[in-house]
Design a protein around this motif. Sequence first.
Motif, PDB file in Angstrom:
ATOM      1  N   GLY A 155       0.922  -1.249  -0.032  1.00 50.60           N
ATOM      2  CA  GLY A 155       0.087  -0.122   0.131  1.00 50.60           C
ATOM      3  C   GLY A 155       0.783   1.305   0.006  1.00 50.60           C
ATOM      4  N   ASP A 156       2.251   1.116   0.238  1.00 48.50           N
ATOM      5  CA  ASP A 156       2.945   2.326   0.222  1.00 48.50           C
ATOM      6  C   ASP A 156       2.973   2.988  -1.195  1.00 48.50           C
ATOM      7  OD1 ASP A 156       3.717   1.952   2.754  1.00 48.50           O
ATOM      8  OD2 ASP A 156       6.147   1.653   2.353  1.00 48.50           O
ATOM      9  N   LEU A 157       2.992   4.342  -0.961  1.00 52.36           N
ATOM     10  CA  LEU A 157       2.839   5.140  -2.449  1.00 52.36           C
ATOM     11  C   LEU A 157       4.507   5.673  -2.780  1.00 52.36           C
ATOM     12  CD1 LEU A 157      -0.037   7.115  -2.505  1.00 52.36           C
ATOM     13  CD2 LEU A 157       2.167   8.295  -3.513  1.00 52.36           C
ATOM     14  N   LEU A 158       4.729   5.314  -3.782  1.00 55.32           N
ATOM     15  CA  LEU A 158       6.195   5.866  -4.454  1.00 55.32           C
ATOM     16  C   LEU A 158       5.778   6.905  -5.413  1.00 55.32           C
ATOM     17  CD1 LEU A 158       9.247   5.852  -4.868  1.00 55.32           C
ATOM     18  CD2 LEU A 158       8.839   4.025  -6.757  1.00 55.32           C
ATOM     19  N   GLN A 160       2.742  -4.968  -2.826  1.00 56.75           N
ATOM     20  CA  GLN A 160       2.016  -4.340  -3.733  1.00 56.75           C
ATOM     21  C   GLN A 160       1.878  -2.836  -3.408  1.00 56.75           C
ATOM     22  OE1 GLN A 160      -2.051  -6.207  -4.270  1.00 56.75           O
ATOM     23  NE2 GLN A 160      -2.679  -4.498  -5.624  1.00 56.75           N
ATOM     24  N   PHE A 161       2.450  -2.229  -4.279  1.00 58.50           N
ATOM     25  CA  PHE A 161       2.818  -0.703  -4.053  1.00 58.50           C
ATOM     26  C   PHE A 161       2.018   0.162  -5.037  1.00 58.50           C
ATOM     27  CE2 PHE A 161       5.624   0.995  -7.281  1.00 58.50           C
ATOM     28  CZ  PHE A 161       6.074  -0.135  -7.737  1.00 58.50           C
ATOM     29  N   THR A 162       1.607   1.518  -4.786  1.00 59.03           N
ATOM     30  CA  THR A 162       1.216   2.392  -5.755  1.00 59.03           C
ATOM     31  C   THR A 162       2.111   3.516  -6.317  1.00 59.03           C
ATOM     32  OG1 THR A 162      -0.986   2.479  -4.509  1.00 59.03           O
ATOM     33  CG2 THR A 162      -0.724   4.244  -6.193  1.00 59.03           C
ATOM     34  N   LEU A 163       2.466   3.575  -7.568  1.00 59.34           N
ATOM     35  CA  LEU A 163       3.403   4.474  -8.227  1.00 59.34           C
ATOM     36  C   LEU A 163       2.439   5.541  -8.516  1.00 59.34           C
ATOM     37  CD1 LEU A 163       6.201   5.085  -9.504  1.00 59.34           C
ATOM     38  CD2 LEU A 163       5.230   4.527 -11.615  1.00 59.34           C
TER      39      LEU A 163
END
Length: 343
Positions: free
Chosen positions: A107-110, A154-157
């Motif tokens: 869930g972290d956002l890059l 699973q992250f968010t770009l």
Amino acid sequence: MKRERIISGESASPAEENGFLSLRPSHLDDYIGQRELCDKLRLSIEAARRRAEPHEHVLFYGPPGLGKTTLAQILAKEMEANIISSSGPTLTRSGDLMGILTNLGRGDLLFIDEIHRLNPVVEEFLYPALEDFKVEFLIDKGAFSRAINMPLKQFTLVGATTRAGLLSAPLRDRFGILHHIDFYSDEELAEVVTRSAGLLDLEIEPEAALVIGRRSRGTPRVANRLLRRVRDYTEVKGDGAISRMIAEKALDVEGIDSVGLDKLDRDYLKVIINYYNGGPVGQEAIATTLNEENDTLVDLVEPYLLKIGFLQRTRQGRIATEKSYRHLGIKKGEQPNQQESLF
Ligand code: ADE
């Protein structure tokens, strides 16, 4: 040549960002303007939250200073996610990116600013990370070389770019959501100014906020910068509240005219008119005559002149429109006064 412009949409300096109180909204409900975009974002955030899934990859594109970084930070806040910020030009090696990616939690956002400036090798390294949440790297060389897959959380770009056209198709296609950010109306900018004045504990008359809004070239970052200049002027020359007259005077002193153009914008138009007969003229010829960098003109001068109809971009080159002649008080076909400098 690098000129200091208070109306440049370029990123605020660290001092401006951190040394002062932040004027950025941190929730969607506090965000002014971009209604359609905010509605869509609210929906995608709500949907992801209900599914307890990370948000899809998002690309924000549009001219500088319109809120791409702010929206990335809001997205993180609304998703209750950590945000890690980087930029295309600083991610020079795949190893740098691998270090960041492997440390991201679910869930972290890059956030990658200026994503169109990613090195192609680094960009390719990013593809499997975006699509399958894994990175592939080679160990050993020659006959013993093996590809190792490393799974990622699973992250968010969130990508941001001022030049969507320079983004490669494979990268663009890996964003599930694309949001275009457009210039703000004068009234929306006046609202931004009023909100910021409140945060800075300043008293401002509504007409003064509108004067600043009108001269902010569609850009909230510029509006906040102009407000700070007007605040300085008011504190030294005024008597408390920011009135319309004080705001006009303060901005006149800064060389910012009634439609928000500064000296560089006016010089740009005068080069087309006085040197190239109004155009069409190639963009590079203008940059050379002005002794200015191409990128500055393309990112920070032309978009607003195009937007307000002062400039036309054709296959043959740039043309100064009737409107720009009128604004500058120049008659078509009139010989420039040789006594004065041409721009
Ligand atoms: N400050 C900068 N941009 C803003 C926006 N769009 N809404 C509210 N405050 C802002």
